[in-house]
Design an enzyme around this catalytic site. Structure first.
Site, PDB file in Angstrom:
ATOM      1  N   ARG A   1     -18.587  12.955   5.745  1.00  0.00           N
ATOM      2  CA  ARG A   1     -18.613  14.345   5.252  1.00  0.00           C
ATOM      3  C   ARG A   1     -20.033  14.754   4.886  1.00  0.00           C
ATOM      4  O   ARG A   1     -20.392  15.917   4.967  1.00  0.00           O
ATOM      5  CB  ARG A   1     -17.667  14.511   4.067  1.00  0.00           C
ATOM      6  CG  ARG A   1     -17.930  13.598   2.900  1.00  0.00           C
ATOM      7  CD  ARG A   1     -16.940  13.845   1.783  1.00  0.00           C
ATOM      8  NE  ARG A   1     -16.939  12.745   0.814  1.00  0.00           N
ATOM      9  CZ  ARG A   1     -16.242  12.761  -0.293  1.00  0.00           C
ATOM     10  NH1 ARG A   1     -15.492  13.790  -0.581  1.00  0.00           N
ATOM     11  NH2 ARG A   1     -16.283  11.732  -1.114  1.00  0.00           N
ATOM     12  N   ASP A   2     -20.850  13.767   4.506  1.00  0.00           N
ATOM     13  CA  ASP A   2     -22.231  14.051   4.125  1.00  0.00           C
ATOM     14  C   ASP A   2     -23.164  13.577   5.254  1.00  0.00           C
ATOM     15  O   ASP A   2     -23.213  12.380   5.578  1.00  0.00           O
ATOM     16  CB  ASP A   2     -22.554  13.316   2.822  1.00  0.00           C
ATOM     17  CG  ASP A   2     -23.961  13.584   2.351  1.00  0.00           C
ATOM     18  OD1 ASP A   2     -24.141  14.529   1.563  1.00  0.00           O
ATOM     19  OD2 ASP A   2     -24.884  12.868   2.798  1.00  0.00           O
TER      20      ASP A   2
ATOM     21  N   ASP B   1     -15.614  16.341   7.632  1.00  0.00           N
ATOM     22  CA  ASP B   1     -14.911  16.336   6.345  1.00  0.00           C
ATOM     23  C   ASP B   1     -13.446  16.585   6.672  1.00  0.00           C
ATOM     24  O   ASP B   1     -13.086  17.673   7.157  1.00  0.00           O
ATOM     25  CB  ASP B   1     -15.467  17.449   5.437  1.00  0.00           C
ATOM     26  CG  ASP B   1     -14.799  17.450   4.059  1.00  0.00           C
ATOM     27  OD1 ASP B   1     -13.623  17.027   3.953  1.00  0.00           O
ATOM     28  OD2 ASP B   1     -15.434  17.888   3.089  1.00  0.00           O
TER      29      ASP B   1
ATOM     30  N   ASN C   1      -9.252   6.847   8.357  1.00  0.00           N
ATOM     31  CA  ASN C   1      -9.596   5.901   7.305  1.00  0.00           C
ATOM     32  C   ASN C   1     -10.023   6.576   5.999  1.00  0.00           C
ATOM     33  O   ASN C   1      -9.848   6.019   4.922  1.00  0.00           O
ATOM     34  CB  ASN C   1     -10.735   5.006   7.841  1.00  0.00           C
ATOM     35  CG  ASN C   1     -11.443   4.232   6.765  1.00  0.00           C
ATOM     36  OD1 ASN C   1     -10.946   3.227   6.277  1.00  0.00           O
ATOM     37  ND2 ASN C   1     -12.625   4.721   6.357  1.00  0.00           N
TER      38      ASN C   1
ATOM     39  N   SER D   1      -2.156   1.427   2.771  1.00  0.00           N
ATOM     40  CA  SER D   1      -2.427   0.417   1.744  1.00  0.00           C
ATOM     41  C   SER D   1      -1.134  -0.328   1.426  1.00  0.00           C
ATOM     42  O   SER D   1      -0.033   0.187   1.691  1.00  0.00           O
ATOM     43  CB  SER D   1      -2.911   1.134   0.482  1.00  0.00           C
ATOM     44  OG  SER D   1      -2.992   0.250  -0.611  1.00  0.00           O
TER      45      SER D   1
ATOM     46  N   TYR E   1      -2.803   3.540 -10.809  1.00  0.00           N
ATOM     47  CA  TYR E   1      -3.237   4.278  -9.604  1.00  0.00           C
ATOM     48  C   TYR E   1      -2.067   5.034  -8.953  1.00  0.00           C
ATOM     49  O   TYR E   1      -1.925   5.037  -7.731  1.00  0.00           O
ATOM     50  CB  TYR E   1      -3.847   3.322  -8.574  1.00  0.00           C
ATOM     51  CG  TYR E   1      -5.182   2.742  -8.978  1.00  0.00           C
ATOM     52  CD1 TYR E   1      -6.269   3.570  -9.227  1.00  0.00           C
ATOM     53  CD2 TYR E   1      -5.360   1.360  -9.103  1.00  0.00           C
ATOM     54  CE1 TYR E   1      -7.499   3.041  -9.600  1.00  0.00           C
ATOM     55  CE2 TYR E   1      -6.599   0.824  -9.471  1.00  0.00           C
ATOM     56  CZ  TYR E   1      -7.652   1.675  -9.718  1.00  0.00           C
ATOM     57  OH  TYR E   1      -8.862   1.152 -10.074  1.00  0.00           O
TER      58      TYR E   1
ATOM     59  N   SER F   1       0.218   8.868  -2.615  1.00  0.00           N
ATOM     60  CA  SER F   1      -0.425   9.487  -1.430  1.00  0.00           C
ATOM     61  C   SER F   1      -0.326   8.544  -0.236  1.00  0.00           C
ATOM     62  O   SER F   1      -0.142   8.972   0.901  1.00  0.00           O
ATOM     63  CB  SER F   1      -1.891   9.839  -1.724  1.00  0.00           C
ATOM     64  OG  SER F   1      -2.713   8.683  -1.738  1.00  0.00           O
ATOM     65  N   LYS F   2      -0.405   7.248  -0.506  1.00  0.00           N
ATOM     66  CA  LYS F   2      -0.348   6.268   0.587  1.00  0.00           C
ATOM     67  C   LYS F   2       1.104   6.036   1.050  1.00  0.00           C
ATOM     68  O   LYS F   2       1.341   5.760   2.224  1.00  0.00           O
ATOM     69  CB  LYS F   2      -1.010   4.952   0.152  1.00  0.00           C
ATOM     70  CG  LYS F   2      -2.530   5.076  -0.041  1.00  0.00           C
ATOM     71  CD  LYS F   2      -3.223   5.449   1.256  1.00  0.00           C
ATOM     72  CE  LYS F   2      -4.744   5.392   1.165  1.00  0.00           C
ATOM     73  NZ  LYS F   2      -5.418   5.685   2.427  1.00  0.00           N
TER      74      LYS F   2
HETATM   75  P1  NDP Z   1     -14.628   3.655   0.106  1.00  0.00           P
HETATM   76  O1  NDP Z   1     -14.495   4.501  -1.114  1.00  0.00           O
HETATM   77  O2  NDP Z   1     -15.605   2.576   0.126  1.00  0.00           O
HETATM   78  O3  NDP Z   1     -14.904   4.622   1.374  1.00  0.00           O
HETATM   79  C1  NDP Z   1     -14.171   5.774   1.560  1.00  0.00           C
HETATM   80  C2  NDP Z   1     -14.782   6.587   2.673  1.00  0.00           C
HETATM   81  O4  NDP Z   1     -14.039   7.800   2.822  1.00  0.00           O
HETATM   82  C3  NDP Z   1     -16.233   7.005   2.378  1.00  0.00           C
HETATM   83  O5  NDP Z   1     -16.981   6.995   3.563  1.00  0.00           O
HETATM   84  C4  NDP Z   1     -16.059   8.438   1.871  1.00  0.00           C
HETATM   85  O6  NDP Z   1     -17.210   9.239   2.043  1.00  0.00           O
HETATM   86  C5  NDP Z   1     -14.957   8.877   2.802  1.00  0.00           C
HETATM   87  N1  NDP Z   1     -14.336  10.142   2.415  1.00  0.00           N
HETATM   88  C6  NDP Z   1     -13.798  10.503   1.219  1.00  0.00           C
HETATM   89  N2  NDP Z   1     -13.380  11.763   1.267  1.00  0.00           N
HETATM   90  C7  NDP Z   1     -13.642  12.232   2.503  1.00  0.00           C
HETATM   91  C8  NDP Z   1     -13.453  13.471   3.164  1.00  0.00           C
HETATM   92  N3  NDP Z   1     -12.897  14.531   2.557  1.00  0.00           N
HETATM   93  N4  NDP Z   1     -13.832  13.584   4.470  1.00  0.00           N
HETATM   94  C9  NDP Z   1     -14.383  12.542   5.107  1.00  0.00           C
HETATM   95  N5  NDP Z   1     -14.630  11.351   4.526  1.00  0.00           N
HETATM   96  C10 NDP Z   1     -14.261  11.210   3.243  1.00  0.00           C
HETATM   97  O7  NDP Z   1     -13.155   3.118   0.407  1.00  0.00           O
HETATM   98  P2  NDP Z   1     -12.648   1.878   1.291  1.00  0.00           P
HETATM   99  O8  NDP Z   1     -13.592   1.626   2.388  1.00  0.00           O
HETATM  100  O9  NDP Z   1     -12.278   0.794   0.369  1.00  0.00           O
HETATM  101  O10 NDP Z   1     -11.293   2.482   1.854  1.00  0.00           O
HETATM  102  C11 NDP Z   1     -11.116   2.846   3.213  1.00  0.00           C
HETATM  103  C12 NDP Z   1      -9.634   3.041   3.450  1.00  0.00           C
HETATM  104  O11 NDP Z   1      -8.933   1.831   3.189  1.00  0.00           O
HETATM  105  C13 NDP Z   1      -9.003   4.088   2.545  1.00  0.00           C
HETATM  106  O12 NDP Z   1      -8.011   4.780   3.275  1.00  0.00           O
HETATM  107  C14 NDP Z   1      -8.369   3.255   1.448  1.00  0.00           C
HETATM  108  O13 NDP Z   1      -7.320   3.927   0.827  1.00  0.00           O
HETATM  109  C15 NDP Z   1      -7.894   2.057   2.243  1.00  0.00           C
HETATM  110  N6  NDP Z   1      -7.655   0.835   1.477  1.00  0.00           N
HETATM  111  C16 NDP Z   1      -8.685   0.146   0.913  1.00  0.00           C
HETATM  112  C17 NDP Z   1      -8.450  -1.052   0.270  1.00  0.00           C
HETATM  113  C18 NDP Z   1      -9.543  -1.900  -0.286  1.00  0.00           C
HETATM  114  O14 NDP Z   1      -9.239  -3.002  -0.794  1.00  0.00           O
HETATM  115  N7  NDP Z   1     -10.813  -1.474  -0.226  1.00  0.00           N
HETATM  116  C19 NDP Z   1      -7.077  -1.585   0.121  1.00  0.00           C
HETATM  117  C20 NDP Z   1      -6.074  -0.769   0.738  1.00  0.00           C
HETATM  118  C21 NDP Z   1      -6.369   0.387   1.402  1.00  0.00           C
HETATM  119  P3  NDP Z   1     -18.312   9.447   0.863  1.00  0.00           P
HETATM  120  O15 NDP Z   1     -19.257   8.288   0.945  1.00  0.00           O
HETATM  121  O16 NDP Z   1     -18.946  10.749   1.216  1.00  0.00           O
HETATM  122  O17 NDP Z   1     -17.571   9.471  -0.439  1.00  0.00           O
END
Ligand code: NDP
Length: 296
Positions: free
Chosen positions: A36-37, A61, A88, A137, A190, A196-197
């Site tokens: 998004r950024d 985004d 993701n 998740s 949470y 949501s998931k």
């Molecule tokens: P992070 O918070 O590290 O990364 C999330 C990413 O999503 C970032 O790149 C963030 O961008 C982006 N994001 C958030 N909002 C938006 C938006 N509106 N448009 C586009 N991009 C957006 O999370 P994880 O890598 O840990 O999680 C990735 C996925 O895995 C998620 O769906 C999470 O729910 C799922 N998950 C993760 C687990 C874990 O143990 N880590 C366990 C289970 C599920 P920005 O940098 O700009 O904020």
């Protein structure tokens, strides 16, 4: 080299970044790291280039219709569509044990409602035999929910979007009105993120039935991964977490559709309300929450 076009949402960091890296290392010809950024996204592309990978970048985004539409037009014009879509991007609530209505709504908007924007603009340009992976998740398994009425509506074979929208509206209204009942849920840590998931997994069960072109759509628990979202707790690195999504995108049989896939590539029955998962074990969750709170 695999001549395919792949897109990973929210891939400037965390699991999305790991998936982009794995897709590149598996030789997918065009891999879009999206963010998004713009600055954060371009920086991540530069980091991967330094490691010898060559992802493309595009701003995206997932909550912004204009952004998604612009990206869809770009993909159509430059590549004629796409083969792999990994949804993701997500956020988690800041307050672990309680959340405001505004924050819960935001979590739903980013994690669940954005899926309809993606569906509107990106699904029409998915190619024949394309693959979609909705990153959910373990917190999105149906066993996180204890309310029989909603379990029955979400697990029925002929579930429709209306069932999920009604569930999400009920959940948000219960926070807004202060009528939320703890006994309706396995665990309340949470909670907005969990629900949501649950909605994302339920939506996957609708999407896979409705889509044509022999496209496969599955949801996934990526494992407990060391990212910003988990405050770098977890037992997997982002690199390790890229393996199963990419297995689903490239190696898994095309006939696997509408399933809930675990990080070890196995299938878990999403509709089994009695499945005993760590994320619904109150003692284990309490230990984790205590650890997180002690660190902040
Ligand atoms: P992070 O918070 O590290 O990364 C999330 C990413 O999503 C970032 O790149 C963030 O961008 C982006 N994001 C958030 N909002 C938006 C938006 N509106 N448009 C586009 N991009 C957006 O999370 P994880 O890598 O840990 O999680 C990735 C996925 O895995 C998620 O769906 C999470 O729910 C799922 N998950 C993760 C687990 C874990 O143990 N880590 C366990 C289970 C599920 P920005 O940098 O700009 O904020």
């Amino acid at each position: 080299m695999t001549d395919k076009v792949a897109v990973v949402t929210g891939s400037n960091k965390g699991i999305g970044y790991g998936i982009v890296k794995e897709l590149c290392s598996r030789g997918v010809s065009t891999v879009y790291l999206t963010a998004r950024d713009v600055k954060r996204g371009q920086q991540s592309v530069e980091n991967l280039k330094r490691e010898g990978f060559k992802p493309e970048f595009h701003q995206l985004d997932v909550t912004d219709s204009k952004s998604v539409e612009k990206f869809a037009n770009h993909l159509k014009q430059k590549h004629g569509g796409l083969d792999i879509l990994i949804n993701n991007a997500a956020i988690i609530q800041q307050n672990i044990m309680k959340t405001t209505y505004e924050e819960a709504k935001k979590v739903m908007d980013v994690n669940y409602r954005s899926m309809f924007i993606i569906e509107k603009y990106l699904f029409p340009i998915l190619k024949q035999n394309a693959r979609v992976i909705n990153v959910s998740s373990d917190l999105g398994h149906i066993s996180n929910l204890k309310n029989s009425y909603w379990i029955n509506r979400l697990t029925k074979d002929d579930i429709e979007v209306q069932d999920i929208d009604d569930f999400v509206d009920w959940f948000l209204a219960s926070i807004k009105n202060g009528t939320l009942k703890e006994e309706d849920f396995a665990v309340t840590a949470y909670l907005a993120y969990r629900m949501s998931k649950v909605a994302v997994c339920a939506l996957t069960r609708v999407q896979y039935r409705k889509i044509d072109r022999n496209i496969s759509i599955n949801s996934l628990h990526p494992g407990f991964v060391k990212t910003d979202m988990t405050q770098h707790n977890g037992f997997m690195t982002v690199e390790q977490s890229g393996k199963t999504p990419v297995y689903l995108a490239l190696d898994c049989d095309q006939s696997v559709k509408g399933k809930f896939i675990w990080y070890d590539k196995s299938e878990n029955d999403w509709t089994n309300r009695n499945l005993a998962l760590l994320c619904t074990d109150k003692d284990s969750v309490q230990k984790y929450v205590t650890l997180l709170i002690s660190r902040t």
